[in-house]
Scaffold this active site. Sequence first.
Site, PDB file in Angstrom:
ATOM      1  N   CYS A   1       0.872  -1.175   0.000  1.00 12.79           N
ATOM      2  CA  CYS A   1       0.000   0.000   0.000  1.00 12.79           C
ATOM      3  C   CYS A   1       0.908   1.225   0.000  1.00 12.79           C
ATOM      4  CB  CYS A   1      -0.864  -0.033   1.263  1.00 12.79           C
ATOM      5  SG  CYS A   1      -1.887   1.430   1.504  1.00 12.79           S
TER       6      CYS A   1
ATOM      7  N   CYS B   1      -0.602   3.772  -6.452  1.00 14.51           N
ATOM      8  CA  CYS B   1      -1.576   3.229  -5.495  1.00 14.51           C
ATOM      9  C   CYS B   1      -1.888   1.832  -5.994  1.00 14.51           C
ATOM     10  CB  CYS B   1      -2.851   4.063  -5.477  1.00 14.51           C
ATOM     11  SG  CYS B   1      -4.209   3.283  -4.554  1.00 14.51           S
TER      12      CYS B   1
HETATM   13  N1  DGL Z   1      -3.971   0.688  -1.903  1.00 14.68           N
HETATM   14  C1  DGL Z   1      -3.545   1.862  -1.267  1.00 14.68           C
HETATM   15  C2  DGL Z   1      -2.339   2.508  -1.884  1.00 14.68           C
HETATM   16  O1  DGL Z   1      -1.557   1.822  -2.508  1.00 14.68           O
HETATM   17  C3  DGL Z   1      -4.509   2.864  -0.715  1.00 14.68           C
HETATM   18  C4  DGL Z   1      -5.910   2.968  -1.107  1.00 14.68           C
HETATM   19  C5  DGL Z   1      -6.714   3.644  -0.004  1.00 14.68           C
HETATM   20  O2  DGL Z   1      -6.974   2.970   0.973  1.00 14.68           O
HETATM   21  O3  DGL Z   1      -7.041   4.843  -0.151  1.00 14.68           O
HETATM   22  O4  DGL Z   1      -2.093   3.666  -1.741  1.00 14.68           O
END
Ligand code: DGL
Length: 257
Positions: A70, A179
């Site tokens: 993430c 993301c």
């Molecule tokens: N999947 C996450 C990232 O790579 C974040 C998405 C979220 O929870 O806003 O930033």
Amino acid sequence: MKIAFFDSGIGGLSVLHHAMKILPQAEFIFYADEDNVPYGTKSPEEVLTYVDAAFQFLIAQGVEAIVVACNTATSVAVKKMREKYSLPIIGMEPAMKVALDTFPNRKVLVTATAITITGKKIQRLIERLHAENLAELKALPRLVEFAERQEFNSLAVEEYLRGELNYDWENFSSLVLGCTHFNYFKDTLRKILPPHVKILDGNAGTVNELIRRIEPTSSAKISSVEFFYSGRRVTDAIELARLEKFLRRLDEMEGLS
Ligand code: DGL
């Protein structure tokens, strides 16, 4: 050896999906903080609390490394988690270096969540790469919502992306997916972007870094994955089918760049 992949939601499955191809005999734990997704629109303090709770849970499960799959959690919490816990912690980095190494002096659009884009970590990366005049940043928060509800290539997704990605693309070499939730939209992005604009994700970079850090070993014959939503083991057939659908979607997105 158990390796954990952690995300606010199902974005991190894209990193796990890549790892499963490269490490076919590993034992994985996938932790999606489904109670608290999205992280990207919350305060850094809140996200830090969620990440720490997930780390405590995963460490209690006996994992030997944690991949923070993430970008948002990496931006807010990886430094603090490394200060607090001694196991190997691998974070995400938007693939801006790959873009600039491959296409020197060409502009890059880095898409991510609002937290990642306004955070210090991305600014430091831009400075380190001397990319102050080459990197443009764009938050695409609605893609996280679309991904979580498995709305991958609807008209609404396409209209949203067309509206947000209204750039003079001639000057850009690439669009970086900063993301992990954005990996589900590569086909729509490919449809919208001119052919010369490459779509780059950070998944290979992160998995390579994992391998460098821990030299994974396992006696398992094939890889296994245990899934958790915010600390609860996922055993329900409907939820397991939901996760399977995300993995199949990632199969379809494979090779699109
Ligand atoms: N999947 C996450 C990232 O790579 C974040 C998405 C979220 O929870 O806003 O930033």
